[in-house]
Design a protein around this motif. Sequence first.
Motif, PDB file in Angstrom:
ATOM      1  N   VAL A  38       0.844  -1.187   0.000  1.00 50.84           N
ATOM      2  CA  VAL A  38       0.000   0.000   0.000  1.00 50.84           C
ATOM      3  C   VAL A  38       0.886   1.246   0.000  1.00 50.84           C
ATOM      4  CG1 VAL A  38      -1.795   1.288   1.232  1.00 50.84           C
ATOM      5  CG2 VAL A  38      -1.831  -1.220   1.233  1.00 50.84           C
ATOM      6  N   GLY A  39       0.670   2.106  -1.005  1.00 41.71           N
ATOM      7  CA  GLY A  39       1.420   3.361  -1.104  1.00 41.71           C
ATOM      8  C   GLY A  39       0.538   4.544  -0.740  1.00 41.71           C
ATOM      9  N   PHE A  40       1.169   5.705  -0.610  1.00 42.82           N
ATOM     10  CA  PHE A  40       0.485   6.921  -0.160  1.00 42.82           C
ATOM     11  C   PHE A  40       0.820   8.088  -1.085  1.00 42.82           C
ATOM     12  CE2 PHE A  40       1.881   4.261   3.334  1.00 42.82           C
ATOM     13  CZ  PHE A  40       0.726   4.073   4.066  1.00 42.82           C
ATOM     14  N   ARG A  41      -0.170   8.949  -1.331  1.00 42.47           N
ATOM     15  CA  ARG A  41       0.084  10.198  -2.046  1.00 42.47           C
ATOM     16  C   ARG A  41      -0.970  11.226  -1.645  1.00 42.47           C
ATOM     17  NH1 ARG A  41      -0.298   7.106  -7.411  1.00 42.47           N
ATOM     18  NH2 ARG A  41      -2.431   6.386  -7.370  1.00 42.47           N
ATOM     19  N   GLU A  42      -0.590  12.486  -1.764  1.00 42.65           N
ATOM     20  CA  GLU A  42      -1.502  13.573  -1.419  1.00 42.65           C
ATOM     21  C   GLU A  42      -2.675  13.598  -2.390  1.00 42.65           C
ATOM     22  OE1 GLU A  42       0.320  17.408  -1.030  1.00 42.65           O
ATOM     23  OE2 GLU A  42       1.976  16.590   0.134  1.00 42.65           O
TER      24      GLU A  42
ATOM     25  N   ILE B 106      -4.621   6.175  -0.661  1.00 39.85           N
ATOM     26  CA  ILE B 106      -3.864   4.921  -0.624  1.00 39.85           C
ATOM     27  C   ILE B 106      -4.091   4.195  -1.945  1.00 39.85           C
ATOM     28  CG2 ILE B 106      -3.676   4.672   1.870  1.00 39.85           C
ATOM     29  CD1 ILE B 106      -6.114   2.836   1.818  1.00 39.85           C
ATOM     30  N   PHE B 107      -3.022   3.558  -2.428  1.00 39.15           N
ATOM     31  CA  PHE B 107      -3.072   2.856  -3.705  1.00 39.15           C
ATOM     32  C   PHE B 107      -2.213   1.611  -3.638  1.00 39.15           C
ATOM     33  CE2 PHE B 107       0.480   5.746  -3.863  1.00 39.15           C
ATOM     34  CZ  PHE B 107       1.483   5.025  -4.493  1.00 39.15           C
ATOM     35  N   CYS B 108      -2.458   0.682  -4.551  1.00 42.45           N
ATOM     36  CA  CYS B 108      -1.654  -0.535  -4.638  1.00 42.45           C
ATOM     37  C   CYS B 108      -0.328  -0.192  -5.299  1.00 42.45           C
ATOM     38  CB  CYS B 108      -2.393  -1.597  -5.440  1.00 42.45           C
ATOM     39  SG  CYS B 108      -1.423  -3.109  -5.702  1.00 42.45           S
ATOM     40  N   LYS B 109       0.772  -0.495  -4.629  1.00 46.36           N
ATOM     41  CA  LYS B 109       2.105  -0.224  -5.183  1.00 46.36           C
ATOM     42  C   LYS B 109       2.425  -1.104  -6.391  1.00 46.36           C
ATOM     43  CE  LYS B 109       4.686   1.320  -1.118  1.00 46.36           C
ATOM     44  NZ  LYS B 109       5.820   0.912  -0.246  1.00 46.36           N
ATOM     45  N   GLN B 110       1.727  -2.225  -6.531  1.00 48.04           N
ATOM     46  CA  GLN B 110       2.033  -3.144  -7.627  1.00 48.04           C
ATOM     47  C   GLN B 110       1.372  -2.737  -8.950  1.00 48.04           C
ATOM     48  OE1 GLN B 110       4.405  -5.427  -7.034  1.00 48.04           O
ATOM     49  NE2 GLN B 110       4.407  -4.464  -5.024  1.00 48.04           N
ATOM     50  N   CYS B 111       0.156  -2.161  -8.875  1.00 45.54           N
ATOM     51  CA  CYS B 111      -0.558  -1.857 -10.127  1.00 45.54           C
ATOM     52  C   CYS B 111      -1.185  -0.465 -10.139  1.00 45.54           C
ATOM     53  CB  CYS B 111      -1.635  -2.905 -10.390  1.00 45.54           C
ATOM     54  SG  CYS B 111      -3.027  -2.827  -9.248  1.00 45.54           S
ATOM     55  N   ASP B 112      -0.967   0.324  -9.093  1.00 40.71           N
ATOM     56  CA  ASP B 112      -1.454   1.701  -8.986  1.00 40.71           C
ATOM     57  C   ASP B 112      -2.981   1.796  -8.850  1.00 40.71           C
ATOM     58  OD1 ASP B 112      -0.611   4.411  -8.752  1.00 40.71           O
ATOM     59  OD2 ASP B 112      -1.406   4.816 -10.745  1.00 40.71           O
ATOM     60  N   ALA B 113      -3.639   0.737  -8.410  1.00 42.50           N
ATOM     61  CA  ALA B 113      -5.092   0.792  -8.204  1.00 42.50           C
ATOM     62  C   ALA B 113      -5.419   1.700  -7.028  1.00 42.50           C
ATOM     63  CB  ALA B 113      -5.646  -0.598  -7.937  1.00 42.50           C
TER      64      ALA B 113
ATOM     65  N   GLY C 290      -8.510   3.823  -1.589  1.00 39.19           N
ATOM     66  CA  GLY C 290      -9.286   4.658  -0.686  1.00 39.19           C
ATOM     67  C   GLY C 290      -8.397   5.735  -0.096  1.00 39.19           C
ATOM     68  N   HIS C 291      -8.544   5.965   1.210  1.00 38.32           N
ATOM     69  CA  HIS C 291      -7.757   6.996   1.900  1.00 38.32           C
ATOM     70  C   HIS C 291      -7.370   6.508   3.287  1.00 38.32           C
ATOM     71  CE1 HIS C 291      -9.862   9.239  -1.235  1.00 38.32           C
ATOM     72  NE2 HIS C 291      -8.800  10.030  -1.216  1.00 38.32           N
ATOM     73  N   VAL C 292      -6.355   7.130   3.861  1.00 38.18           N
ATOM     74  CA  VAL C 292      -5.935   6.808   5.225  1.00 38.18           C
ATOM     75  C   VAL C 292      -6.075   8.065   6.076  1.00 38.18           C
ATOM     76  CG1 VAL C 292      -3.459   7.233   4.818  1.00 38.18           C
ATOM     77  CG2 VAL C 292      -4.176   5.684   6.655  1.00 38.18           C
ATOM     78  N   PHE C 293      -6.527   7.865   7.315  1.00 36.35           N
ATOM     79  CA  PHE C 293      -6.755   8.967   8.241  1.00 36.35           C
ATOM     80  C   PHE C 293      -6.083   8.664   9.575  1.00 36.35           C
ATOM     81  CE2 PHE C 293     -10.334   8.593   5.312  1.00 36.35           C
ATOM     82  CZ  PHE C 293     -10.402   9.876   4.798  1.00 36.35           C
ATOM     83  N   PRO C 294      -5.673   9.690  10.317  1.00 34.18           N
ATOM     84  CA  PRO C 294      -4.956   9.482  11.584  1.00 34.18           C
ATOM     85  C   PRO C 294      -5.882   9.340  12.791  1.00 34.18           C
ATOM     86  CG  PRO C 294      -4.946  11.807  11.057  1.00 34.18           C
ATOM     87  CD  PRO C 294      -5.651  11.102   9.913  1.00 34.18           C
ATOM     88  N   ASP C 295      -7.022   8.649  12.618  1.00 34.28           N
ATOM     89  CA  ASP C 295      -7.970   8.513  13.725  1.00 34.28           C
ATOM     90  C   ASP C 295      -8.325   7.057  14.014  1.00 34.28           C
ATOM     91  OD1 ASP C 295      -9.505   7.921  11.491  1.00 34.28           O
ATOM     92  OD2 ASP C 295     -11.001   9.478  11.839  1.00 34.28           O
ATOM     93  N   GLY C 296      -7.398   6.155  13.728  1.00 34.25           N
ATOM     94  CA  GLY C 296      -7.632   4.731  13.954  1.00 34.25           C
ATOM     95  C   GLY C 296      -7.170   4.291  15.329  1.00 34.25           C
TER      96      GLY C 296
END
Length: 131
Positions: free
Chosen positions: A73-77, A88-95, A98-104
Amino acid sequence: MTDKYKDTLSDEAYWVTRQAGTERPFTGALLNETRDGYYLCKCCGAKLFPAETKFDAGCGWPSFYDQSDDSNVGFREDHTHGMARTEIFCKQCDAHLGHVFPDGPEPTGQRYCVNSLSMNFTSNEGDKVEG
């Protein structure tokens, strides 16, 4: 040139994974999945999230507090829709996932909020569920 994803995914899954769409909340096939196993990228099969990191965030999408040890799982603005978020995206195929949030929850404090349509689930018993 043929788009292999257009040929293999449903229109909805293509829109989510290849065009950064978002499924409606509380509609995803994997939202209430509770068995042990792995969540895999719908496009390429890369391991994304182990089931033991899934939790009920009440947000309407499958939520995880950590990704798999494979770090697929990769990250970008993301500044779409007038918001500042982390996609958030798949690092293998760029799919798009969704998104990641700092409230988990602990131990990471992260909430990976993921579209069911971007994943498939494989239980430890070998059962498969398409998102």
